[in-house]
Design an enzyme around this catalytic site. Sequence first.
Site, mmCIF file in Angstrom:
data_model
loop_
_atom_site.group_PDB
_atom_site.id
_atom_site.type_symbol
_atom_site.label_atom_id
_atom_site.label_comp_id
_atom_site.label_asym_id
_atom_site.label_seq_id
_atom_site.Cartn_x
_atom_site.Cartn_y
_atom_site.Cartn_z
ATOM 1 C CB VAL A 69 -13.766 -1.021 6.407
ATOM 2 C CG1 VAL A 69 -14.955 -2.198 5.941
ATOM 3 C CG2 VAL A 69 -13.427 -1.188 7.833
ATOM 4 N N GLY A 115 -5.623 -4.622 -2.524
ATOM 5 C CA GLY A 115 -4.600 -4.279 -3.651
ATOM 6 C C GLY A 115 -3.950 -3.302 -3.279
ATOM 7 C CG ASP A 143 -9.039 -9.022 6.694
ATOM 8 O OD1 ASP A 143 -8.325 -8.292 6.862
ATOM 9 O OD2 ASP A 143 -10.340 -8.909 6.047
ATOM 10 C CD GLU A 155 -13.600 5.253 3.151
ATOM 11 O OE1 GLU A 155 -14.341 6.123 3.421
ATOM 12 O OE2 GLU A 155 -14.318 4.078 2.999
ATOM 13 N N GLY A 199 -10.992 -1.804 1.254
ATOM 14 C CA GLY A 199 -9.920 -1.139 0.103
ATOM 15 C C GLY A 199 -10.601 0.030 -0.290
ATOM 16 N NE ARG A 205 10.124 -5.572 8.381
ATOM 17 C CZ ARG A 205 8.991 -6.362 8.188
ATOM 18 N NH1 ARG A 205 8.371 -6.923 9.369
ATOM 19 N NH2 ARG A 205 8.535 -6.364 7.028
ATOM 20 C CE LYS A 246 -11.067 -5.798 5.935
ATOM 21 N NZ LYS A 246 -10.757 -6.730 4.655
ATOM 22 C CB VAL A 248 -0.846 0.084 1.261
ATOM 23 C CG1 VAL A 248 -1.852 1.239 1.153
ATOM 24 C CG2 VAL A 248 -1.848 -1.263 1.295
ATOM 25 N N GLY A 269 -2.103 -15.461 -5.948
ATOM 26 C CA GLY A 269 -1.824 -14.310 -5.289
ATOM 27 C C GLY A 269 -3.049 -13.690 -4.439
HETATM 28 N N1 LIG Z 1 -2.333 -5.049 0.969
HETATM 29 C C1 LIG Z 1 -3.684 -4.676 0.684
HETATM 30 O O1 LIG Z 1 -4.450 -4.952 -0.210
HETATM 31 C C2 LIG Z 1 -4.572 -3.922 1.980
HETATM 32 C C3 LIG Z 1 -5.692 -3.702 1.691
HETATM 33 C C4 LIG Z 1 -6.409 -2.844 2.794
HETATM 34 C C5 LIG Z 1 -5.753 -2.654 4.083
HETATM 35 N N2 LIG Z 1 -4.383 -2.737 4.201
HETATM 36 C C6 LIG Z 1 -3.681 -2.479 5.307
HETATM 37 O O2 LIG Z 1 -2.550 -1.624 5.099
HETATM 38 C C7 LIG Z 1 -1.479 -1.755 5.928
HETATM 39 C C8 LIG Z 1 -0.488 -2.226 5.084
HETATM 40 O O3 LIG Z 1 -0.442 -3.383 4.455
HETATM 41 P P1 LIG Z 1 0.672 -3.693 3.268
HETATM 42 O O4 LIG Z 1 -0.305 -4.770 2.343
HETATM 43 O O5 LIG Z 1 1.192 -2.593 2.518
HETATM 44 O O6 LIG Z 1 1.854 -4.307 3.967
HETATM 45 P P2 LIG Z 1 3.238 -4.793 3.837
HETATM 46 O O7 LIG Z 1 3.436 -4.778 2.109
HETATM 47 O O8 LIG Z 1 3.636 -5.902 4.409
HETATM 48 O O9 LIG Z 1 4.087 -3.239 4.076
HETATM 49 C C9 LIG Z 1 4.399 -2.974 5.244
HETATM 50 C C10 LIG Z 1 5.556 -1.913 5.358
HETATM 51 O O10 LIG Z 1 5.623 -1.488 6.745
HETATM 52 C C11 LIG Z 1 6.973 -1.741 6.801
HETATM 53 N N3 LIG Z 1 7.282 -1.986 8.301
HETATM 54 C C12 LIG Z 1 7.295 -3.005 8.884
HETATM 55 N N4 LIG Z 1 7.567 -3.058 10.342
HETATM 56 C C13 LIG Z 1 8.011 -1.779 10.360
HETATM 57 C C14 LIG Z 1 8.713 -1.131 11.378
HETATM 58 N N5 LIG Z 1 8.774 -1.585 12.722
HETATM 59 N N6 LIG Z 1 8.971 0.048 11.355
HETATM 60 C C15 LIG Z 1 8.857 0.621 10.024
HETATM 61 N N7 LIG Z 1 8.493 0.270 9.091
HETATM 62 C C16 LIG Z 1 7.914 -1.021 9.207
HETATM 63 C C17 LIG Z 1 7.808 -2.890 5.758
HETATM 64 O O11 LIG Z 1 9.050 -2.366 5.655
HETATM 65 P P3 LIG Z 1 9.898 -3.130 4.698
HETATM 66 O O12 LIG Z 1 9.285 -2.684 3.223
HETATM 67 O O13 LIG Z 1 11.329 -2.625 4.739
HETATM 68 O O14 LIG Z 1 9.808 -4.542 4.588
HETATM 69 C C18 LIG Z 1 6.742 -2.240 4.652
HETATM 70 O O15 LIG Z 1 7.197 -1.283 3.777
HETATM 71 C C19 LIG Z 1 -2.178 -3.078 6.958
HETATM 72 O O16 LIG Z 1 -2.642 -2.340 8.116
HETATM 73 C C20 LIG Z 1 -2.949 -3.585 6.084
HETATM 74 O O17 LIG Z 1 -3.950 -4.307 6.873
HETATM 75 C C21 LIG Z 1 -3.790 -3.660 3.286
#
Ligand SMILES: NC(=O)c1ccc[n+]([C@@H]2O[C@H](COP(=O)([O-])OP(=O)(O)OC[C@H]3O[C@@H](n4cnc5c(N)ncnc54)[C@H](OP(=O)(O)O)[C@@H]3O)[C@@H](O)[C@H]2O)c1
Length: 429
Positions: A133, A305, A202, A130, A135, A47, A206, A16, A188
């Site tokens: 819940v 996504g 999950d 927003e 996306g 990280r 929501k 995201v 995926g």
């Molecule tokens: N993916 C989706 O489709 C989606 C949809 C709706 C909501 N969300 C929500 O959006 C949020 C992010 O999801 P995502 O899918 O983007 O996750 P993700 O791809 O795993 O990305 C997480 C990011 O956080 C960084 N991170 C992890 N621990 C950290 C720390 N301690 N300090 C600083 N940075 C840290 C990671 O760093 P690195 O890059 O270095 O690993 C990575 O850049 C979550 O709350 C998820 O529930 C996601």
Amino acid sequence: MRTRPLKVALLGCGVVGSEVARIMTTQAVDLAARIGAPVELAGVAVRRPDRVREGIAPELVTTDATALVKRGDLDVVVEVIGGIEPARTLITTAFEHGASVVSANKALLAQDGAALHAVAEEHGKDLYYEAAVAGAIPLIRPLRESLAGDKVNRVLGIVNGTTNFILDAMDTTGAGYQEALDEATALGYAEADPTADVEGFDAAAKAAILAGIAFHTRVRLDDVHREGMTEVTAADFASAREMGCTIKLLAICERAADGGSVTARVHPAMIPLTHPLASVRGAYNAVFVESDASGQLMFYGPGAGGAPTASAVLGDLVAVCRNRLGGTTGPGESAYAALPVSPMGEVVTRYHISLDVADKPGVLAQVATVFAEHGVSIDTVRQQGKDGEASLVVVTHRASDAALGGTVDVLRKLDTVRGVASIMRVEGE
Ligand SMILES: NC(=O)c1ccc[n+]([C@@H]2O[C@H](COP(=O)([O-])OP(=O)(O)OC[C@H]3O[C@@H](n4cnc5c(N)ncnc54)[C@H](OP(=O)(O)O)[C@@H]3O)[C@@H](O)[C@H]2O)c1
């Protein structure tokens, strides 16, 4: 337009976050025009600092998220790390150091939303989420703002794309659960560990967020009754089809008929093929909202996504920046109704029960008596017999979950009932 930019820190730059950064850059001119000031990416916490982050200046990247949110000159912190800690502490620290917050973190909001709202309010800042819940689908703002003058009675939704993909595959191809999960993983749509999705965690997070906003009351994750969808079988789909239904994993938030309490639950359920949610295919999400004045509303679209979720984050970012420039904040937590959350036993719905029974005279009457003794009225019964064994499919009228549970407990003890093959709620009628 103000020329001094609003400073935005991005916590997390994964699926995201990287899309949020990309859109902030590619749409910078339009965003500035819509907000009334340019927005500047002031820092990006991750990280793994050595990873190549396309379009992001390396000097902006840090592993010290705490120092970033403590800078004191930030206007908005966008939290897209996920999980409870360090996200919770970082958000709290951001408020304490003068920033408003946009988050996509459903797990954190469902668990600690009230406390985070309280800190935001204490510091006169915004907390928008927003993207937490469904996306890209505008849902929080319609419930919080567009429907603020109406009375929402029910929110019924498919809020997890992974499980909808699996159930849709089972329905259309006749595949079993494991086969459909394997396909979702290969494409995926499912994570290597799909527990959070398939066990309903999950969707429950929501549901808690949606119920709280819809009914102006506090609903925590622990208040949500949760059942996963790993036990749904191809035979359940065959039974559903015979009833003109399909099976979906639903998040259901309801106001009791007397208005004095609410319920929130996540479980697989049969819904009629004529219901708009039945036609939600693949990994899409949809939420059906029923209100006194508006009647029935349906919100539909991609529930996850990178880019779709970033769309919701950016919408919040624009709103929060506008508030900031106007020296105001948007709506905070609305929990004035303080309604109790009733246990699952008080939920009233219809049930489809499939029993394996002895194929001999009197069994049907015996089973019907047990239903009657528990005040559960039968709508239809279908019996198929073969070689001394039979299957009995009972569909009930509306009854409480507690009454149905009591009925099934007694049925299991009857000599003539060999087993309870499945119990599925029937919704959306
Ligand atoms: N993916 C989706 O489709 C989606 C949809 C709706 C909501 N969300 C929500 O959006 C949020 C992010 O999801 P995502 O899918 O983007 O996750 P993700 O791809 O795993 O990305 C997480 C990011 O956080 C960084 N991170 C992890 N621990 C950290 C720390 N301690 N300090 C600083 N940075 C840290 C990671 O760093 P690195 O890059 O270095 O690993 C990575 O850049 C979550 O709350 C998820 O529930 C996601």
